[in-house]
Design an enzyme around this catalytic site. Sequence first.
Site, PDB file in Angstrom:
ATOM      1  N   GLU A   1     106.930 -29.552  80.721  1.00 24.01           N
ATOM      2  CA  GLU A   1     106.578 -30.526  79.689  1.00 24.01           C
ATOM      3  C   GLU A   1     105.075 -30.554  79.439  1.00 24.01           C
ATOM      4  O   GLU A   1     104.280 -30.357  80.343  1.00 24.01           O
ATOM      5  CB  GLU A   1     107.030 -31.925  80.122  1.00 24.01           C
ATOM      6  CG  GLU A   1     108.531 -32.043  80.210  1.00 24.01           C
ATOM      7  CD  GLU A   1     108.996 -33.421  80.655  1.00 24.01           C
ATOM      8  OE1 GLU A   1     110.196 -33.589  80.846  1.00 24.01           O
ATOM      9  OE2 GLU A   1     108.152 -34.315  80.819  1.00 24.01           O
TER      10      GLU A   1
ATOM     11  N   CYS B   1      97.903 -32.820  77.473  1.00 24.09           N
ATOM     12  CA  CYS B   1      98.248 -32.901  78.895  1.00 24.09           C
ATOM     13  C   CYS B   1      99.165 -31.723  79.223  1.00 24.09           C
ATOM     14  O   CYS B   1     100.213 -31.563  78.591  1.00 24.09           O
ATOM     15  CB  CYS B   1      98.946 -34.236  79.140  1.00 24.09           C
ATOM     16  SG  CYS B   1      99.643 -34.385  80.781  1.00 24.09           S
TER      17      CYS B   1
ATOM     18  N   CYS C   1     107.192 -29.267  91.780  1.00 24.42           N
ATOM     19  CA  CYS C   1     106.029 -29.593  92.611  1.00 24.42           C
ATOM     20  C   CYS C   1     106.476 -29.681  94.062  1.00 24.42           C
ATOM     21  O   CYS C   1     107.585 -30.122  94.354  1.00 24.42           O
ATOM     22  CB  CYS C   1     105.427 -30.923  92.156  1.00 24.42           C
ATOM     23  SG  CYS C   1     103.903 -31.337  93.020  1.00 24.42           S
TER      24      CYS C   1
ATOM     25  N   CYS D   1     105.980 -36.722  96.059  1.00 22.54           N
ATOM     26  CA  CYS D   1     105.586 -38.133  95.953  1.00 22.54           C
ATOM     27  C   CYS D   1     106.805 -38.997  95.622  1.00 22.54           C
ATOM     28  O   CYS D   1     107.624 -38.644  94.773  1.00 22.54           O
ATOM     29  CB  CYS D   1     104.509 -38.311  94.890  1.00 22.54           C
ATOM     30  SG  CYS D   1     103.028 -37.338  95.242  1.00 22.54           S
TER      31      CYS D   1
ATOM     32  N   CYS E   1     107.539 -40.112  91.897  1.00 18.78           N
ATOM     33  CA  CYS E   1     107.392 -39.115  90.823  1.00 18.78           C
ATOM     34  C   CYS E   1     108.711 -38.411  90.513  1.00 18.78           C
ATOM     35  O   CYS E   1     109.397 -37.926  91.415  1.00 18.78           O
ATOM     36  CB  CYS E   1     106.329 -38.099  91.225  1.00 18.78           C
ATOM     37  SG  CYS E   1     106.138 -36.766  90.035  1.00 18.78           S
TER      38      CYS E   1
ATOM     39  N   GLY F   1     103.569 -30.692  88.205  1.00 20.84           N
ATOM     40  CA  GLY F   1     102.975 -29.824  89.213  1.00 20.84           C
ATOM     41  C   GLY F   1     101.635 -30.296  89.728  1.00 20.84           C
ATOM     42  O   GLY F   1     101.001 -31.186  89.163  1.00 20.84           O
ATOM     43  N   GLU F   2     101.222 -29.684  90.830  1.00 17.76           N
ATOM     44  CA  GLU F   2      99.939 -30.001  91.458  1.00 17.76           C
ATOM     45  C   GLU F   2      98.977 -28.848  91.128  1.00 17.76           C
ATOM     46  O   GLU F   2      99.093 -27.746  91.683  1.00 17.76           O
ATOM     47  CB  GLU F   2     100.146 -30.150  92.976  1.00 17.76           C
ATOM     48  CG  GLU F   2      98.884 -30.176  93.812  1.00 17.76           C
ATOM     49  CD  GLU F   2      97.834 -31.185  93.346  1.00 17.76           C
ATOM     50  OE1 GLU F   2      98.146 -32.363  93.209  1.00 17.76           O
ATOM     51  OE2 GLU F   2      96.684 -30.759  93.130  1.00 17.76           O
TER      52      GLU F   2
ATOM     53  N   SER G   1      93.721 -33.293  87.660  1.00 12.88           N
ATOM     54  CA  SER G   1      94.238 -34.415  88.440  1.00 12.88           C
ATOM     55  C   SER G   1      94.925 -33.864  89.682  1.00 12.88           C
ATOM     56  O   SER G   1      95.764 -32.976  89.602  1.00 12.88           O
ATOM     57  CB  SER G   1      95.236 -35.198  87.586  1.00 12.88           C
ATOM     58  OG  SER G   1      95.851 -36.213  88.349  1.00 12.88           O
TER      59      SER G   1
ATOM     60  N   SER H   1      94.487 -38.801  92.347  1.00 12.38           N
ATOM     61  CA  SER H   1      95.606 -39.747  92.353  1.00 12.38           C
ATOM     62  C   SER H   1      95.592 -40.455  93.698  1.00 12.38           C
ATOM     63  O   SER H   1      96.132 -39.960  94.680  1.00 12.38           O
ATOM     64  CB  SER H   1      96.935 -38.993  92.172  1.00 12.38           C
ATOM     65  OG  SER H   1      97.005 -38.474  90.870  1.00 12.38           O
ATOM     66  N   LEU H   2      94.958 -41.595  93.725  1.00 17.68           N
ATOM     67  CA  LEU H   2      94.757 -42.286  94.999  1.00 17.68           C
ATOM     68  C   LEU H   2      95.956 -43.173  95.344  1.00 17.68           C
ATOM     69  O   LEU H   2      96.600 -42.989  96.370  1.00 17.68           O
ATOM     70  CB  LEU H   2      93.464 -43.106  94.929  1.00 17.68           C
ATOM     71  CG  LEU H   2      92.967 -43.664  96.248  1.00 17.68           C
ATOM     72  CD1 LEU H   2      92.585 -42.569  97.225  1.00 17.68           C
ATOM     73  CD2 LEU H   2      91.775 -44.599  96.015  1.00 17.68           C
TER      74      LEU H   2
ATOM     75  N   ASN I   1     105.993 -45.923  85.600  1.00 20.60           N
ATOM     76  CA  ASN I   1     107.030 -45.646  84.602  1.00 20.60           C
ATOM     77  C   ASN I   1     108.363 -45.534  85.322  1.00 20.60           C
ATOM     78  O   ASN I   1     108.607 -44.530  85.990  1.00 20.60           O
ATOM     79  CB  ASN I   1     106.747 -44.280  83.963  1.00 20.60           C
ATOM     80  CG  ASN I   1     106.202 -44.417  82.577  1.00 20.60           C
ATOM     81  OD1 ASN I   1     106.549 -45.335  81.851  1.00 20.60           O
ATOM     82  ND2 ASN I   1     105.346 -43.487  82.220  1.00 20.60           N
TER      83      ASN I   1
ATOM     84  N   CYS J   1     106.574 -37.739  83.611  1.00 22.97           N
ATOM     85  CA  CYS J   1     106.847 -36.321  83.465  1.00 22.97           C
ATOM     86  C   CYS J   1     108.112 -35.880  84.181  1.00 22.97           C
ATOM     87  O   CYS J   1     108.416 -36.340  85.253  1.00 22.97           O
ATOM     88  CB  CYS J   1     105.661 -35.512  83.954  1.00 22.97           C
ATOM     89  SG  CYS J   1     104.780 -34.841  82.581  1.00 22.97           S
TER      90      CYS J   1
HETATM   91  N1  SAH Z   1     100.042 -33.511  90.626  1.00 24.19           N
HETATM   92  C1  SAH Z   1      98.899 -34.094  90.040  1.00 24.19           C
HETATM   93  C2  SAH Z   1      98.930 -34.095  88.523  1.00 24.19           C
HETATM   94  C3  SAH Z   1     100.241 -34.388  87.883  1.00 24.19           C
HETATM   95  S1  SAH Z   1     100.884 -36.022  88.072  1.00 24.19           S
HETATM   96  C4  SAH Z   1      98.680 -35.496  90.576  1.00 24.19           C
HETATM   97  O1  SAH Z   1      99.540 -36.008  91.259  1.00 24.19           O
HETATM   98  O2  SAH Z   1      97.618 -36.023  90.340  1.00 24.19           O
HETATM   99  C5  SAH Z   1      99.838 -36.942  86.961  1.00 24.19           C
HETATM  100  C6  SAH Z   1      99.743 -38.438  87.283  1.00 24.19           C
HETATM  101  O3  SAH Z   1     101.001 -39.082  86.995  1.00 24.19           O
HETATM  102  C7  SAH Z   1      99.456 -38.719  88.756  1.00 24.19           C
HETATM  103  O4  SAH Z   1      98.429 -39.672  88.892  1.00 24.19           O
HETATM  104  C8  SAH Z   1     100.774 -39.238  89.228  1.00 24.19           C
HETATM  105  O5  SAH Z   1     100.645 -40.030  90.369  1.00 24.19           O
HETATM  106  C9  SAH Z   1     101.287 -39.992  88.030  1.00 24.19           C
HETATM  107  N2  SAH Z   1     102.723 -40.306  88.066  1.00 24.19           N
HETATM  108  C10 SAH Z   1     103.710 -39.666  88.697  1.00 24.19           C
HETATM  109  N3  SAH Z   1     104.893 -40.299  88.532  1.00 24.19           N
HETATM  110  C11 SAH Z   1     104.648 -41.382  87.765  1.00 24.19           C
HETATM  111  C12 SAH Z   1     105.453 -42.434  87.246  1.00 24.19           C
HETATM  112  N4  SAH Z   1     106.764 -42.498  87.467  1.00 24.19           N
HETATM  113  N5  SAH Z   1     104.850 -43.376  86.496  1.00 24.19           N
HETATM  114  C13 SAH Z   1     103.507 -43.322  86.237  1.00 24.19           C
HETATM  115  N6  SAH Z   1     102.714 -42.347  86.688  1.00 24.19           N
HETATM  116  C14 SAH Z   1     103.259 -41.393  87.457  1.00 24.19           C
HETATM  117 FE1  SF4 Z   2     103.004 -35.956  93.367  1.00 24.80          FE
HETATM  118 FE2  SF4 Z   2     101.686 -35.091  91.162  1.00 24.80          FE
HETATM  119 FE3  SF4 Z   2     103.471 -33.513  92.385  1.00 24.80          FE
HETATM  120 FE4  SF4 Z   2     104.336 -35.655  91.086  1.00 24.80          FE
HETATM  121  S1  SF4 Z   2     103.330 -33.886  90.191  1.00 24.80           S
HETATM  122  S2  SF4 Z   2     104.997 -34.952  93.130  1.00 24.80           S
HETATM  123  S3  SF4 Z   2     102.664 -37.076  91.451  1.00 24.80           S
HETATM  124  S4  SF4 Z   2     101.573 -34.258  93.255  1.00 24.80           S
END
Ligand code: SAH
Ligand code: SF4
Length: 358
Positions: free
Chosen positions: A91, A117, A124, A128, A131, A174-175, A206, A229-230, A305, A348
Site C-alpha cells: 500500500e 507515503c 514486516c 508490533c 499494527c 514494513g520497517e 520512520s 516510533s516511540l 486506528n 496500513c
Molecule cells: N515500520 C515503521 C514505519 C511503518 S509504520 C515504523 O514502525 O515506524 C508507520 C507508523 O504507523 C508507525 O509509527 C506505526 O507505529 C504506526 N501505526 C501502526 N499501526 C497503527 C495503527 N493501527 N494506528 C495508527 N498508527 C499505526
Molecule cells: Fe511495527 Fe512498523 Fe512493522 Fe508495523 S510496520 S509491525 S508498526 S515496525
Amino acid sequence: MKNILDFSLNELENYFINELKEPKFRAKQVFEWIYKKGVNDFSAMTNLNNALKNNLQNTFYIDSVEPVKCQQSNDGSKKYLFKLKDGKCIESVLLPMKDEIIDENGKLMRHKRYTICVSSQVGCKMGCAFCYTAKGGFVRNLSAGEIVGQILKIKRENAIAYERRVNIVYMGMGEPLDNLENLTKAIEILKHNDALAISPRRQTISTSGLASQIKKLGELDLGVLLAISLHAVNDELRQSLMPINKAYNIAAIMQAVREFPIDMRKRVMFEYLLLGGVNDRICDAKALLGLLNGIKAKVNLILFNPHEGSEFRRPSLKNAQDFRDFLQAKGLTCTIRQSKGLDISAACGQLKAQNEKS
Ligand code: SAH
Ligand code: SF4
C-alpha cells in the site's frame, strides 16, 4: 526482464555501454523520459532509434507496481493497493497538503504540495501488537525500484507535474531500516537531479527503533530526516507493544538518535501512538517530556486506528488535545497527526486485507 527503476543513472550508463553497446548519453535520455517526462513506454521515447527501443522493451520494464484498488478519502487523500510483479501487494498513500505562501504583492497564495507515503517491505518482521501489517508476518523486502516505482506511479496517476514539491515518508508497510541497502539506493535515485530530484531533506524515514541501523544510516550521512516510533516511555510497556524493544531498548534508541547527523534547522520526529487507557495519561506526557529533554525533537501524536481483532481502543480527540497541550505548554513542539484517510481504512495493511477477503 529487469526493473529499470532499480538502476541508478551510473549503473544504467554502464549497462548501456557494456551490455547494449550504446553510447553513455542514451542512458541519460532514457532516465529523463522516465523521471522528468513521466513516460512509461519505451516506444514513446522519440529521440531513440527503433532498434534501441525494441532492445529496451525486451530487456526492461518501467512499471513495477500496478494499481489494483484506489480509495479516495473525503479529505483528498488517496490510498493505493499496488500489485508487484510477483503478485504480492503493498500500500501507498498520496496526501495532498496546502502550502500557504505570500507572493511578492503580499497576496496569500495556496500552493498544492504533496506527501507520498511508501512501503518498504511486503509485511514486516517487527510484530508490533497494534499494527495490522504485523499480522501477516514478513514476506520480502522491496527492491529500490519497487520503492521508487510507488512514487512514480502515484505522480503519473495524479498528473503531478515534475516541478511540484513532493515529500516522501517511509511510513507505509514494513520497517525501512530492516531493508537499509535498498532503501538507501531508492533515496539516492530519488534525489538525483536527472531523476525526480527529491532532496533527502524532504524524505523522512520512520523506524520502530533499530538502533544499530539508525547508526549505520547516520554514518551514510544522506541528509534524510528521522522519525522514531516511540509509543511508550518505559521499557516494560514498550516491550509489550513492540517486541523489537528487547533488542534495542529506549536508552539504546535515544543514544542512536543523539548521534544521528541532522540539519541544524531540523528536528527528529518522535511518533507517539496514543492507545486509549494504555499510554495516554498526562503522567505519560510528563515522562515523555523528560525523555526528550535536551534533544531537538518534535512529537507527532497518532490516534490509534482500530482494525478488526485489535485489542486496543482509540482515545478521544479531547484526550489527545490535552496530551498535546501539556507538551506544548512545556515548550515541546507537538502536533496531532490528522487522520487522513481514516475513513478509507487507513491503518496500513487494511486495504490489502479487504481486497484479499473479497
Ligand atoms: N515500520 C515503521 C514505519 C511503518 S509504520 C515504523 O514502525 O515506524 C508507520 C507508523 O504507523 C508507525 O509509527 C506505526 O507505529 C504506526 N501505526 C501502526 N499501526 C497503527 C495503527 N493501527 N494506528 C495508527 N498508527 C499505526
Ligand atoms: Fe511495527 Fe512498523 Fe512493522 Fe508495523 S510496520 S509491525 S508498526 S515496525
